[in-house]
Design a protein around this motif. Structure first.
Motif, mmCIF file in Angstrom:
data_model
loop_
_atom_site.group_PDB
_atom_site.id
_atom_site.type_symbol
_atom_site.label_atom_id
_atom_site.label_comp_id
_atom_site.label_asym_id
_atom_site.label_seq_id
_atom_site.Cartn_x
_atom_site.Cartn_y
_atom_site.Cartn_z
ATOM 1 N N THR A 48 -1.736 7.364 -8.998
ATOM 2 C CA THR A 48 -2.104 5.947 -8.874
ATOM 3 C C THR A 48 -1.092 4.981 -9.475
ATOM 4 O OG1 THR A 48 -3.383 6.103 -10.939
ATOM 5 C CG2 THR A 48 -4.572 6.477 -8.869
ATOM 6 N N LYS A 49 -0.098 5.472 -10.197
ATOM 7 C CA LYS A 49 0.789 4.571 -10.925
ATOM 8 C C LYS A 49 1.589 3.638 -10.023
ATOM 9 C CE LYS A 49 4.701 7.802 -11.382
ATOM 10 N NZ LYS A 49 5.576 8.486 -12.365
ATOM 11 N N HIS A 50 1.773 4.011 -8.732
ATOM 12 C CA HIS A 50 2.513 3.128 -7.814
ATOM 13 C C HIS A 50 1.809 1.784 -7.626
ATOM 14 C CE1 HIS A 50 -0.557 4.803 -5.115
ATOM 15 N NE2 HIS A 50 -0.336 3.767 -4.328
ATOM 16 N N GLU A 109 3.180 -0.268 -11.034
ATOM 17 C CA GLU A 109 4.555 -0.232 -11.532
ATOM 18 C C GLU A 109 5.427 -1.359 -10.990
ATOM 19 O OE1 GLU A 109 5.624 4.382 -12.588
ATOM 20 O OE2 GLU A 109 5.831 3.743 -10.506
ATOM 21 N N ASN A 110 5.109 -1.862 -9.801
ATOM 22 C CA ASN A 110 5.983 -2.835 -9.138
ATOM 23 C C ASN A 110 5.250 -4.132 -8.815
ATOM 24 O OD1 ASN A 110 8.336 -1.017 -8.911
ATOM 25 N ND2 ASN A 110 6.958 0.138 -7.558
ATOM 26 N N GLU A 153 -3.945 -2.531 -0.903
ATOM 27 C CA GLU A 153 -4.017 -1.400 0.014
ATOM 28 C C GLU A 153 -5.440 -1.212 0.523
ATOM 29 O OE1 GLU A 153 -0.415 1.279 -1.995
ATOM 30 O OE2 GLU A 153 -2.470 2.077 -1.931
ATOM 31 N N GLN A 168 -0.293 -5.173 -5.853
ATOM 32 C CA GLN A 168 -0.354 -4.429 -4.599
ATOM 33 C C GLN A 168 -1.694 -4.671 -3.923
ATOM 34 O OE1 GLN A 168 2.364 -2.674 -3.511
ATOM 35 N NE2 GLN A 168 3.419 -3.329 -5.398
#
Length: 476
Positions: A227-229, A232-233, A238, A236
């Motif tokens: 799940t870290k995506h 991290e940026n 989804e 998000q």
């Protein structure tokens, strides 16, 4: 400087519809008293998950300016999700398509944030208008009334509407004004008077419920390789589409907070309540065979941060306005929305803008000699209904359309989602999102006022739609 209209408007309920109506009425010169049954704003804003305002709703926020020069819209955007896309996946984890919303920027801002935090911002703006808006907390409205008032207006016997309230100390009081706006949600007591019922029917189960969660992403989400995506940026957005379920996840505030929701079939009754504390282990039973990202998000949800919310609906109402034309339903009291419409909050804001504009325009009409003083409120509220009725029901229809688009998605056919991924995109249409409710009210007012005057002379019926001869319900 807005010219005071002299109209006193009572508003019942401090939700999005009630607060927007209060702000817009004050902006247009009307005096407002707003009643809310809970004791403080904290009870409303303490909990919640994500809520969305599309450009048609956020347009009003641009005009609400704090003393520091920033608009409500600017302050909301600073704490909202910073994305202009939705990445869609098959429920087993395979990426399908990215839907971009960049082209919608010409219509205005999309604001997606924590319901309680955005609600509090609107309330903070109401507090800056305290000379024209009186807030009365801890007050329960137990009844509504209205009168055409055949007596002497100077003696307080003219046309009026009002509410019966019970205050924090148990004292009962009758409060009179020129008009009442019932904005207390799907179980509003105002519906009984507007619809002429002894007892209003109960909301019906839609057959679906939604799990909702919001919690800090640290430490579990950020440290889990699955799940870290999401954090991290930056932010998000989804969505995962499966049989009779759709699962949406957002990371917000630079990835520091996580929100997830999923809609599922529900066969429970709603006689007592339709919102319960949820348990991650129960939510997971609906997600057998789903991809690890979804399941890990549910498992990571802290205790007390999950709600199971039953989705209810009402049959379309034949009218939003009471028999004597001095009480109107707004927001969910008039037209509850399914979450998949992504329009419930925005339509509530539109209601507040339009009803306040109609009261302003009718007041001007009286000053110009176009109508008698006693006609101002009934003309305004009936015009509000004519302006809103068809539009809100068209917007409501977007909810079931989107749900079916996702829950019954064709994946493998000749025109299936694998070959034509746009088939699972959200429906985003200019007639809905690019709409200026205030401008529309001002533009259409002369024709609608003339139409109402003609109906009054001819003694026509008051419903805006045809009624079913057997049930008496609206035929759409």
């Amino acid at each position: 400087m807005t010219t005071p209209s002299g109209l006193h408007i009572l508003i019942v309920g401090a939700g999005f519809a009630g607060l927007s109506a209060a702000i817009e009425c004050e902006r247009k010169g009307h005096r407002v008293t707003l009643f809310e049954k809970v004791s403080s704003i904290d009870e409303i804003t303490r909990y919640g998950d994500i809520i969305s305002f599309d450009p048609n709703g956020s347009r009003a926020f641009e005009k609400w300016i704090f003393p520091d020069g920033e608009s409500v819209a600017q302050k909301m955007e600073a704490i909202s999700r910073q994305t202009n896309w939705l990445d869609l996946f098959h429920y087993q984890g395979k990426f399908v398509t990215r839907q971009s919303f960049v082209e919608e920027d010409v219509w205005g801002r999309r604001i997606n944030g924590h319901r309680g935090q955005l609600h509090r911002l609107i309330y903070e703006f109401v507090k800056t208008r305290k000379e024209g808006v009186e807030m009365r907390w801890g007050v329960r409205v137990t009844d509504y009334f209205e009168s055409e008032g055949d007596g002497d207006e100077a003696q307080g016997e003219g046309p009026h509407a009002g509410v019966v309230i019970t205050g924090p100390g148990g004292k009962t009081e009758k409060v009179r004004a020129d008009a009442v706006l019932a904005a207390e949600g799907v179980r509003s007591r105002g519906r009984k008077l507007v619809l002429g019922l002894e007892e209003d029917e109960q909301p019906k189960s839609s057959g679906y419920a939604v799990y909702r969660a919001w919690f800090p992403s640290a430490p579990v989400i950020a440290k889990n390789p699955v799940t870290k995506h999401l954090v991290e940026n930056g932010d998000q957005h989804e969505g995962f589409i499966g049989p009779d379920i759709h699962f949406l996840v957002s990371s917000i505030k630079g990835g520091s907070e996580i929100n997830w929701v999923f809609t599922h079939i529900d066969d429970g009754n709603i006689e007592e309540s339709w919102q319960f504390p949820g348990k991650p282990e129960e939510a997971l039973t609906y997600l057998e065979g789903w991809c690890p990202v979804v399941r890990e998000l549910v498992k990571a949800t802290p205790p007390g941060r999950l709600i199971d919310h039953k989705l209810v609906y009402r049959e379309p109402l034949p009218t939003f306005v009471s028999p004597k034309g001095r009480i109107a339903l707004i927001g969910d009291a008039a037209h509850p929305f399914l979450p998949t419409s992504i329009q419930g909050a925005s339509q509530s804001i539109e209601d507040g803008v339009v009803v306040a504009s109609c009261l302003e325009l009718a007041y001007r009409g009286n000053k110009a000699g176009e109508m008698a003083k006693k006609q101002v409120v009934p003309t305004a509220l009936k015009a509000y209904e004519k302006l809103r009725y068809e539009r809100v029901h068209q917007a409501q229809a977007m909810g079931p359309k989107t749900r079916e688009r996702w829950h019954k998605a064709d994946w493998d056919g000749p025109e299936g989602a694998w070959k034509v991924p746009e088939r699972i995109w959200l429906l985003r249409e200019e007639w809905l999102l690019g709409f200026d409710a205030e401008g529309d009210a001002y533009r259409r007012w002369p024709g609608i006022a003339k139409e109402l005057h003609g109906e009054e002379k001819e003694g026509k019926g008051r419903n805006v739609v045809e009624l079913d001869g057997n049930s008496g319900k609206a035929k759409l």
